[in-house]
Design a protein around this motif. Structure first.
Motif, short mmCIF file in Angstrom:
data_model
loop_
_atom_site.label_atom_id
_atom_site.label_comp_id
_atom_site.label_asym_id
_atom_site.label_seq_id
_atom_site.Cartn_x
_atom_site.Cartn_y
_atom_site.Cartn_z
N VAL A 104 0.83 -1.20 0.00
CA VAL A 104 0.00 0.00 0.00
C VAL A 104 0.87 1.26 0.00
O VAL A 104 0.61 2.21 -0.75
N ARG A 105 1.89 1.26 0.83
CA ARG A 105 2.75 2.45 0.91
C ARG A 105 3.46 2.72 -0.42
O ARG A 105 3.69 3.88 -0.78
N ARG A 106 3.80 1.68 -1.14
CA ARG A 106 4.52 1.85 -2.40
C ARG A 106 3.69 2.62 -3.42
O ARG A 106 4.24 3.41 -4.21
N TYR A 107 2.38 2.38 -3.41
CA TYR A 107 1.52 3.01 -4.43
C TYR A 107 0.54 4.01 -3.82
O TYR A 107 -0.41 4.42 -4.50
N GLU A 108 0.78 4.42 -2.60
CA GLU A 108 -0.14 5.34 -1.95
C GLU A 108 -0.27 6.65 -2.73
O GLU A 108 0.71 7.22 -3.19
N GLY A 109 -1.50 7.07 -2.89
CA GLY A 109 -1.76 8.27 -3.67
C GLY A 109 -1.96 8.02 -5.14
O GLY A 109 -2.39 8.90 -5.89
#
Length: 225
Positions: A104-109
């Motif tokens: 999730v953090r890798r593609y957040e936003g």
């Protein structure tokens, strides 16, 4: 957001038949949206959506989650596959996996999901049955940015569907799905045009923060269809 020479790249993740994938394909094909689906990836090799993508000349990849020792190992493999396409947006279209925080953090936003309820109501599964059991008057579907909280990211757009007295889970699901095919391509179009983005935990549209409910499309007048 993009120069004329650049077409926004999308990677779509699926687990099933890919009806929302088809809605995005149709939107691009009609010229309503300028984007390219670079690849479709599924955690189920038997997913019909892979055939749907291939029939439109889209690259497909099947990564069977059952072949990995852990959720983390599978998500690492997914990230490696996704990153070969350097997507501007990752679209979850019926992707039935809980994602790890690292993913999730890798593609957040730049990762969107669609969920068949009026979030924050009815996160998780069996949303239509739960709405009927609660005797709700309204139901619907939500597009949201993905965060580490399951079905809990900031809301971009919702479509409202009236629950009819004679509805069952199947009839309600059919009307909700029809609205999915309207609002998901719309949200993706807004993102790829640079009109919608996530900023400090808020969804911003044309430079203005949206309310917590996101935009709302009242489709109740269409519910006879």
């Amino acid at each position: 957001m993009y120069s004329e020479a650049e077409t926004p790249r999308i990677v779509v993740l699926i687990s099933g038949s890919g009806t929302n994938l088809q809605a995005v394909i149709d939107s691009i094909g009609s010229g309503e949206m300028t984007a390219e689906i670079s690849a479709v990836i599924s955690n189920r090799p038997e997913a019909k959506g892979l055939e749907r993508a291939s029939s439109h000349g889209i690259k497909t990849h099947a990564l069977d989650h059952r072949e990995y020792d852990s959720r983390e190992a599978f998500d690492v493999a997914m990230m490696r596959q996704i990153d070969t396409y350097q997507p501007d947006l990752v679209v979850l279209a019926g992707f039935m996996r809980i994602l790890t925080p690292d993913f999730v953090r890798r593609y957040e936003g730049r990762m969107l999901n669609i969920h068949p309820s009026l979030l924050p109501k009815y996160r998780g599964l069996h949303t239509h049955e739960r709405a009927l059991e609660a005797n709700d008057a309204l139901h619907g579907v939500t597009v949201h940015f993905v965060t580490e909280e399951l079905d809990g990211g900031p809301l971009a757009i919702q479509a409202i569907v009236a629950i009819k007295p004679d509805d069952n889970a199947d009839s309600l699901a059919a009307r909700v799905q029809a609205q999915e095919h309207v609002i998901y391509p719309l949200a993706i179009k807004w993102f790829t045009e640079g009109r919608m983005r996530l900023s400090d935990g808020l969804v911003v549209f044309d430079g203005q923060p949206l309310p917590e409910t996101g935009m709302q499309l009242d489709s109740r007048q269409d519910n006879n269809s």
